[in-house]
Scaffold this active site. Structure first.
Site, PDB file in Angstrom:
ATOM      1  CG  ASP A 163      -1.248  -7.168  -4.596  1.00  0.00           C
ATOM      2  OD1 ASP A 163      -1.014  -8.385  -4.486  1.00  0.00           O
ATOM      3  OD2 ASP A 163      -0.367  -6.334  -4.823  1.00  0.00           O
ATOM      4  CG  ASP A 181      -4.937 -12.995 -11.248  1.00  0.00           C
ATOM      5  OD1 ASP A 181      -4.241 -12.028 -11.616  1.00  0.00           O
ATOM      6  OD2 ASP A 181      -4.734 -14.164 -11.631  1.00  0.00           O
ATOM      7  CD1 TRP A 209       4.769   3.014  -4.590  1.00  0.00           C
ATOM      8  CD2 TRP A 209       3.949   2.740  -6.651  1.00  0.00           C
ATOM      9  NE1 TRP A 209       5.825   2.781  -5.430  1.00  0.00           N
ATOM     10  CE2 TRP A 209       5.363   2.610  -6.695  1.00  0.00           C
ATOM     11  CE3 TRP A 209       3.217   2.588  -7.819  1.00  0.00           C
ATOM     12  CZ2 TRP A 209       6.045   2.353  -7.886  1.00  0.00           C
ATOM     13  CZ3 TRP A 209       3.897   2.323  -9.012  1.00  0.00           C
ATOM     14  CH2 TRP A 209       5.292   2.219  -9.036  1.00  0.00           C
ATOM     15  CE  LYS A 249       8.202  -4.190  -9.560  1.00  0.00           C
ATOM     16  NZ  LYS A 249       8.354  -4.450  -8.118  1.00  0.00           N
ATOM     17  CG  ASP A 271       5.921  -1.418  -7.440  1.00  0.00           C
ATOM     18  OD1 ASP A 271       6.824  -1.362  -8.292  1.00  0.00           O
ATOM     19  OD2 ASP A 271       6.150  -1.461  -6.218  1.00  0.00           O
ATOM     20  N   GLY A 331       0.778  -1.246   0.000  1.00  0.00           N
ATOM     21  CA  GLY A 331       0.000   0.000   0.000  1.00  0.00           C
ATOM     22  C   GLY A 331       0.803   1.287   0.000  1.00  0.00           C
TER      23      GLY A 331
END
Length: 220
Positions: A94, A110, A77, A174, A134, A75
């Site tokens: 997540d 998912d 970000w 990312k 991320d 959490g």
């Protein structure tokens, strides 16, 4: 303390049952200034400073009012977004359980599931102007496989951003060493005015992670 008077760093005694790699990880955590700063400032992870540094460089949060956080756990970000843009609507997703964050809607599911994109879109009152990811695939120890699995997530996130972002919006994700592959890079350059790669100082030097920053969404 070392002879120079500086803290030489904490060393972790190797405990029975603890692998050498986990011992090294624990030593890094104990001696990591970003970990210490995160604890002091109430952030859940050192990753918060990666977003802070990327924001300082690219102004990612300047106009963020509707934000999607892909791979939100734990959490950090979203905490940064709420601190910088307290009125922003934020939704995250997540596979891992994420402790509640005030002002953030969190789905434990998912992102690759068919129903995930719609769930995220329906939560926001309008199209997002920042989609940030991320996410990284769970590693299996085979470098090429790990890279392909993570880049598969990045590609899915990019397509989600292109399908949902409002004009002028931003996509942050990312990626791994080598950056975005040629096909995905071409896709991003087609839909965004600028596409750049960056490695924030908070990203460990030995880490293979980089971030792709696509700004100025042109539309579909």
């Amino acid at each position: 303390m070392s002879r120079s008077g500086r803290d030489a760093g904490k060393r972790v005694k190797t405990a029975r049952g603890r692998t050498a790699s986990s011992t090294r990880w624990l030593e890094r955590q104990l001696n990591d200034p970003y970990v210490k700063q995160a604890k002091a400032e109430g952030y859940r992870s050192r990753a918060a400073y990666k977003l802070i540094e990327l924001d300082e460089k690219f102004g990612l949060l300047k106009n963020a009012s509707r934000v999607v956080d892909l791979g939100i756990a734990p959490g950090g970000w979203s905490q940064v977004v709420r601190k910088v843009r307290p009125k922003a609507a934020v939704v995250g997703i997540d596979l891992l359980e994420t402790e509640p964050i005030e002002g953030v809607t969190i789905f434990q599911m998912d992102f690759m599931a068919d129903e995930a994109p719609a769930a995220l879109e329906e939560t926001l009152d309008g199209p997002p102007n920042l989609v940030m990811s991320d996410m990284a695939a769970n590693t299996v120890g085979h470098k090429q496989t790990d890279h392909l699995r993570t880049m598969g997530l990045v590609e899915t996130a990019a397509h989600f951003a292109i399908e949902t972002l409002e004009e002028g919006g931003t996509f942050l994700a990312k990626v791994l060493a080598g950056g975005t592959d040629s096909e995905l890079l071409a896709l991003l350059k087609k839909h965004f005015r600028t596409v750049k790669h960056a490695k924030p100082p908070a990203s460990r030097k030995g880490s293979s992670e980089w971030y792709v920053v696509a700004q100025g969404f042109k539309g579909r």
